[in-house]
Scaffold this active site. Sequence first.
Site, short mmCIF file in Angstrom:
data_model
loop_
_atom_site.label_atom_id
_atom_site.label_comp_id
_atom_site.label_asym_id
_atom_site.label_seq_id
_atom_site.Cartn_x
_atom_site.Cartn_y
_atom_site.Cartn_z
N PRO A 445 -4.26 -18.21 31.96
CG PRO A 445 -3.20 -18.71 33.96
CD PRO A 445 -3.13 -18.98 32.50
CD GLN A 523 -1.57 -17.61 37.34
OE1 GLN A 523 -2.00 -16.46 37.29
NE2 GLN A 523 -0.79 -18.14 36.41
CE1 TYR A 605 1.74 -8.86 38.92
CE2 TYR A 605 1.63 -10.98 37.79
CZ TYR A 605 1.33 -9.63 37.84
OH TYR A 605 0.63 -9.04 36.82
NE ARG A 653 1.79 -18.77 33.39
CZ ARG A 653 1.09 -18.20 32.40
NH1 ARG A 653 0.98 -16.89 32.33
NH2 ARG A 653 0.50 -18.94 31.49
N GLY A 746 -4.00 -17.50 25.29
CA GLY A 746 -4.80 -16.46 25.92
C GLY A 746 -5.60 -15.67 24.91
NE ARG A 747 -2.50 -10.03 23.52
CZ ARG A 747 -1.46 -10.17 24.33
NH1 ARG A 747 -0.84 -11.34 24.41
NH2 ARG A 747 -1.04 -9.16 25.08
#
Length: 791
Positions: A445, A523, A605, A653, A746-747
Amino acid sequence: MTRPPQPPPPPEAPPRGRLSRARPLRIAVVGGGPGGLYAAALLRRLTPGPEGTGPEGTGPEVTGPEVTVWERNAPDDTFGFGVVLSDETLGGIEHADPAVHAALRQDFVRWDDIDVVHRGRTLTSGGHGFAALGRRRLLRILHERCHALGVRLRFGAQAPPAAELARSYDLVIAADGVHSATRQARADVFRTRLTTHRCRYIWLAADFAFDAFRFEVAETEHGVLQLHGYPYAPDASTVIVEAREEVWRRAGLDRLDERESTRRCADLFADALGGRPLHGNRSQWTAFRTVVNDRWWHGNTVLLGDAAHTAHFSIGSGTKLAMEDAAALADHLAHHFRGHSTVPEALAAYEAERRPAVESTQRAARASLEWFENLALYVDQPPRRFAFNLLTRSRRVTHDNLRLRDAAFVTAVEREAALPPATPPMFTPFRLRGLTLRNRVVVSPMDMYSAQDGTPGDFHLVHLGARALGGAGLVMTEMVCVSPEGRITPGCTGLYTDAHEAAWRRVADFAHSASPDTALGVQLGHSGRKGSTRLMWEGMDDPLPRGNWPLAAPSPLPYRPGVSQVPHALDAAGLAEVREQFTAAARRAARAGFDLLELHCAHGYLLSSFLSPLTNHRTDAYGGTLAARLRYPLEVFDAVREVWPADSPMTVRISATDWAEGGTTADDAVAVAAAFAAHGADAVDVSTGQVVPDERPDFGRSYQTPYADRIRNELGVPVIAVGAISSWDDVNSLLLAGRADLCALGRPHLYDPHWTLHAAAEQGYTGPGAPWPLPYRAGSRKPPTGRADGR
């Protein structure tokens, strides 16, 4: 009155730290171990002339620096037995001082094999290349070299305090070991951090030479102990015995003296030793300490070797690092002194060069030592997987690298794992509930901050569609927010309106039609106290200049005190409302056609901030103990699981550590993962950090994977590993070693949307785990870069 004649004024002292032809440079070395002695020899050879070739043959104008070494012990007093040096280190020694290299070469014992003994079965991997010699012999070689060069060696002498030396010497080198008095005296300047680890170990020796570097495990009623052994002479080997603290105590080893400990270790590993005895050298059980300093020099004083940094013996020798330090320090002092630069400039350049290499070694050493701390988790692995896992534990040796060293060994590991022929581990399928992924690669994500009022648009269709065509088994959306107030930024996507649902259905339909075997995951999350901020490229985590919305969190604690908005603490009604927002979003996700749902309980979060003691200060049923902090995230998970299709998988996660004092620990992460698994999570996506702004992550290649490894092997729960996994070689290594079930990147997928397909092409794989879309099939081979004939 006539004044008596006055003596001539003394010559003007040179500026502190600058070389002067008026007198030799004066250097004090505190500590006569290999690092200090080697530094002394190399520095003694320096001259300030244009070439700086050393005192031999440089002419009468200038002599080399005056170097004095203080060593509190006698010349032959030393701890430990053998020293292992890599070919890279030896090459550096040969370049810096051929005389030392020539002397060492005469005494080296060399070998290529590593033997891993697993429940009585020896598995051998070759092609590694080691060189070792006795520590006493190494010291004798360096003593002789220092004497030949005119270094003043003061044995049995306690050095004056470094501060006193710094007033009378141009340079002070603190090579006084892990317990460095120099470092301790100025810990405020060097900003020292010491970490004591969980195992106890003892250095011993045997009067015979092992045939290889040997790792052996003893499984006892008290727990597992391990032996690290290697030859250092034709008739001698170093033997290190190690065990976790609690195993060491249960076995009664904490109550034994050196003689009794030596006999007990010989009994434990009698098969490895052939019944032969062990002996010590003032050997004591000790716990390894990692030394980290934020700064290695101050004024004209510099730390070297273990005084500056330590690395666990399981990946090599601290002597190796110390001698590499010495060579780098001499190089920079030679370069700077020839230009009449200051000592501090040379020391700053030395640290700038060495720090990245040392930090890389320390990360590898930390991974290795933690692997051995958790050895009990791996002993039930099949024997070849266990051996492969051990060999790749530090992440420096990889699947592809090991194949180059010993292809037959790697092939045997793959055969044991039942991999189809010519199939890399990453291209094997994996099943989660009713979903079978065609390979083990996940597009992680990644927030794109490109939505309008929460609605994904053409950008998301192209972004996620391209990655779906790129070959990954599972493509994840960014965090999709469950309410307007749950967004991180105004550009974040949502799933709280019919328009959002329709837009996501468009993305899912394209992914499934264009790449039928690709799974698409959503997600779901809520920003909590980290919401109402600017787009990442406008100022990550900075509050919006206008149009802010109210924030909610478990406790009224701003993310960045004095900068971020203060959230309100959710009451019972607020908790119920947010829980319903998650379930409503989950229903929409199911109708939109997503194959998998992940609940975002990481990165500070909302749900993550319930889990961390740094962000949850509640005193009701949702705060306090870890079980209480878990209560609300589990309530949300249960509510979402209830409305999510029964045959569709659901993952979670987590942040396995906060990278901050007093925050979530690795032990907590295991408990959190176990709780979610007990509630029906099909896999745990193991990330770390981003919970508090003052975190200190231990960044590095695959740096988060040990947390996933531990959860998988302690709990038997499938895990998704994340965190700077950047190569297909890393993915194959983690999977074949049994440290992860899936790997999220990701990257690399931002750099190359077709990363997975290109990984298949680079490995020559053409099987079902990475099918090229028909329109792209003509590009399934890497384009040639030039003509074979050179024209």
